[in-house]
Design an enzyme around this catalytic site. Structure first.
Site, short mmCIF file in Angstrom:
data_model
loop_
_atom_site.label_atom_id
_atom_site.label_comp_id
_atom_site.label_asym_id
_atom_site.label_seq_id
_atom_site.Cartn_x
_atom_site.Cartn_y
_atom_site.Cartn_z
N TYR A 206 0.81 -1.21 0.00
CA TYR A 206 0.00 0.00 0.00
C TYR A 206 0.85 1.27 0.00
O TYR A 206 0.50 2.26 -0.62
CB TYR A 206 -0.89 0.04 1.25
N SER A 237 -1.62 -5.78 -7.39
CA SER A 237 -1.68 -4.73 -6.36
C SER A 237 -2.30 -5.29 -5.10
O SER A 237 -3.10 -6.24 -5.14
CB SER A 237 -2.53 -3.56 -6.84
N ASP A 238 -1.95 -4.73 -3.94
CA ASP A 238 -2.72 -5.03 -2.74
C ASP A 238 -4.12 -4.47 -2.96
O ASP A 238 -4.36 -3.62 -3.83
CB ASP A 238 -2.06 -4.42 -1.51
N CYS A 239 -5.06 -4.94 -2.15
CA CYS A 239 -6.47 -4.66 -2.42
C CYS A 239 -6.82 -3.21 -2.09
O CYS A 239 -6.80 -2.81 -0.92
CB CYS A 239 -7.35 -5.64 -1.66
N ALA A 241 -4.98 -0.74 -3.32
CA ALA A 241 -3.74 0.05 -3.33
C ALA A 241 -3.66 1.01 -4.50
O ALA A 241 -3.05 2.08 -4.40
CB ALA A 241 -2.54 -0.90 -3.33
#
Length: 700
Positions: A206, A237-239, A241
């Site tokens: 993030y 990507s992180d969720c 992000a």
């Protein structure tokens, strides 16, 4: 099927797609394309310690607990069980055309961030504070998950890349700054080794790193991951992000611009909603169809490697009956036994099962199933809490009485909604007991991923202090006042300080982490002496947060056993046994350009069977750069009968003994180099607590 063959097949599939379809397969909830025979595919799945969020599964001890086993081979076995259950569940859901979230074979696991600060709530998802241990445990877990067949058994994903480990409250907008020395010595090695081990996925973090978002970072992604390491898997990507790039980092003027920025940097897949705006970016000429094509080929190649497009899917012979089967439960119990760390024992343990004692099991985690699970977990068909474990192991010949005694953190008075103030009841049980087992600690409602709870003790998932909440301190100190024989069991995902009074009064202390669905049975068996403890601490237990740099400071000076010079409660690598082990005869057998082959003789000098975790530490100096006090560089499990001796051979990769210069380059140290081999760290505190010293091998 090789990756090259998978790419060729994926490219042929993508060639039949429209530009809109290419954009659509880059979302974590990728829709079906019926004309091409492509089903829905939801990429989001978790398997930190068993198949998570998808119904029933073997719920293993959490990642930090698995790290406490110091047993890389065991990690591989766990990974194999996880992928077997993943395939068993997938074979069932795919048959019914159920491709909902958490039901596919792409697992965003493992979390290999360094647990650099004990306040971080998500540290429970990691393998601790050491780069070598993290890399070793992770690579074995990945191999177990992905398998070694023609197709991927399941797809692993190393996260969160990079320099990410709290605070949770600012993770969406925080900028991490560290030197190249710390970056390449501490934060990147586990990722590098996972890439070398052919992990097929990497997830971005993030935060920003040196001003650029981690999911659109020139240095991390282009120079290091895709460039220097030649990573050829997919990047996700992180969720949420990518949305953060616009909303919190303010590095883009719109969501479509943020989506374009990440795609151009090599973020192939988006967890979240940002890539719904890829077509806007395309129409605004922010991205090209070629860029969409290349990302689509990458993500589709993973689906090809999973066998999604084969007439007969691989691993389709794994039956649903493998989910939480007898064999998997047996392994789960073995892992739970190995993860428990005995911190103190004045001789009270093991307890006599046939003594006819009145045993009180008291504390907010005594009957808690949540405290067995941790976070990122599946659901077990059978939970054995500490209270239930005590009944199973001690109940036939002892009177087992159970009380909650307090809540985890909130003290309430009784009211019409139920019983809240249980302190005096806990004291009453302790007063009448011969032995009190105090089951204290935390759970994922206090420490964990970002939440909205803030108090004097915690902040949105992180801890502010290392001690227990007041309600538990009050209970524990009161029990110590009325019972002489107190054994404390702490269930928590991080370091916990019990306070001076409880630590001194307790005759034994066990740190049990979040020990999995059958963890309570493992605890009871340990108390009964049915096996000897062998768990080791994968992180330092400090005396106070006042001894640490600010949580927001990512520099490693003054952090972890490698760079902390002060006194600690319990050191990294520490853990007691019911027997004793002696080490002798350490020597180097052979040396190559890449590694040392060393051997040592280990002898069980006690009177009980037991396992020890052989640990090798390097101590080296360099005139050009700071070097760690010690650096773990080898681990191996050995099990011996009383009086038995064995010669253990270990290979030590020189990567872990190199000095890291200011620019991040690894070089051969120009000073002395010594290897220490034993059951613990060679520091004075460990030697004092264990009553032994590792063998020293002088290399140069």
């Amino acid at each position: 099927m090789t990756k090259e063959q998978a790419m060729i097949k994926a490219r042929a599939i993508v060639a039949e797609m429209t530009v809109e379809e290419k954009a659509s397969v880059l979302r974590h909830e990728s829709p079906d394309i019926p004309r091409l025979g492509i089903n829905d595919h939801n990429w989001w799945n978790e398997a930190s310690h068993g198949v998570a969020r998808n119904g029933m599964a073997t719920v293993f001890p959490h990642a930090i607990a698995m790290a406490a086993t110091f047993d890389p081979e065991l990690m591989g076995e766990i990974g194999e069980v996880v992928s077997t259950e993943a395939r068993a569940k997938y074979n069932s859901t795919a048959k019914h055309k159920d491709f909902d979230i958490f039901k596919n074979l792409t697992y965003w696991t493992p979390n290999i961030n360094i647990f650099r600060d004990p306040r971080w709530g998500r540290g429970q998802e990691t393998y601790g504070e050491d780069p070598y241990l993290t890399a070793t445990m992770a690579t074995n877990y990945i191999k177990g998950i992905q398998g070694n067949g023609e197709y991927l058994k399941a797809a692993a994903c190393a996260k969160h890349f990079a320099v990410h480990s709290g605070p949770e409250s600012t993770r969406h907008g925080f900028n991490a700054e560290v030197s190249d020395h710390d970056l390449f010595e501490t934060y990147l090695p586990a990722f590098e080794w996972c890439v070398k081990s052919r992990v097929v996925g990497v997830m971005g973090a993030y935060n920003r790193f040196r001003g650029q978002p981690c999911c659109a970072n020139d240095f991390l992604m282009n120079d290091i991951l895709f460039g220097r390491w030649r990573f050829d898997g997919y990047f996700v990507s992180d969720c949420g992000a990518i949305r953060d790039i616009w909303e919190h980092h303010h590095c883009a003027n719109s969501l479509s611009e943020a989506a374009a920025l990440t795609l151009k940097h090599g973020c192939h897949l988006n967890c979240g909603d940002a890539y719904y705006h890829l077509m806007e970016a395309y129409e605004e000429d922010l991205i090209t169809e070629e860029e969409l094509t290349e990302a689509a080929v990458k993500v589709m190649s993973i689906r090809v490697l999973l066998g999604e497009f084969e007439d007969e899917r691989p691993y389709s012979d794994i039956p649903f009956s493998k989910v939480e089967c007898r064999e998997h439960k047996a392994l789960n119990l073995e892992v739970a036994r190995e993860c428990l760390v005995l911190l103190k024992n004045d001789g009270i343990l093991p307890l006599d099962k046939k003594a006819g004692n009145n045993i009180a099991v008291i504390g907010p985690n005594a009957m808690s199933e949540v405290a067995l699970e941790g976070n990122y977990n599946g659901m077990s068909g059978e939970y054995i809490t500490v209270a239930e474990g005590m009944r199973k192991v001690f109940g036939q010949d002892n009177d087992i009485r159970v009380a909650k005694g307090s809540n985890i953190w909130v003290r309430k008075w009784n009211d019409c909604m139920g019983f809240s103030n249980m302190l005096t009841e806990g004291i009453a049980f302790a007063e009448e007991s011969d032995v009190t087992v105090l089951v204290l600690g935390l759970d994922c409602h206090i420490e964990g991923e970002e939440n909205e709870m803030v108090s004097e003790f915690f902040d949105k998932g992180d801890k502010k202090l290392l001690g227990l909440p007041r309600t538990q301190v009050e209970l524990a100190e009161a029990v110590c006042d009325v019972c002489d024989n107190v054994v404390v069991v702490v269930l928590a995902g991080s370091a916990v300080d019990l306070g001076e009074k409880v630590t001194k009064h307790a005759r034994a202390i066990i740190h049990g982490w979040y020990p999995g669905a059958v963890g309570g049975l493992a605890v009871a068996e340990l108390l009964a002496g049915e096996y000897s403890p062998s768990g080791k601490l994968p992180l330092t237990f400090y005396k106070s947060v006042d001894d640490l740099p600010p949580f927001e400071d990512y520099n490693m000076a003054g952090r972890t056993y490698r760079y902390f010079d002060g006194d600690v409660l319990y050191p990294f690598g520490y853990g007691l046994s019911y027997t004793k082990f002696g080490y002798s005869g350490g020597k180097i057998l052979a040396e190559t350009d890449d590694e040392y082959e060393i051997e040592v003789t280990v002898t069980n000098t006690g009177n009980r069977d037991g396992a020890d975790k052989v640990q090798v530490y390097g101590k080296y100096t360099d005139s050009r750069t700071p070097t760690p006090r010690y650096q773990l560089c080898g681990v191996k499990k050995v099990h011996l009968a009383p009086g038995e001796a064995t010669t253990v051979t270990l290979r030590v990769n020189k990567y872990w003994l190199s000095a890291v210069l200011e620019d991040g380059t690894r070089v051969v140290p120009d000073g002395a180099l010594e290897l220490y081999v034993g059951g613990h760290q060679p520091d004075e505190k460990s030697c004092e607590l264990c009553g032994s010293r590792p063998v020293m091998i002088k290399v140069k």
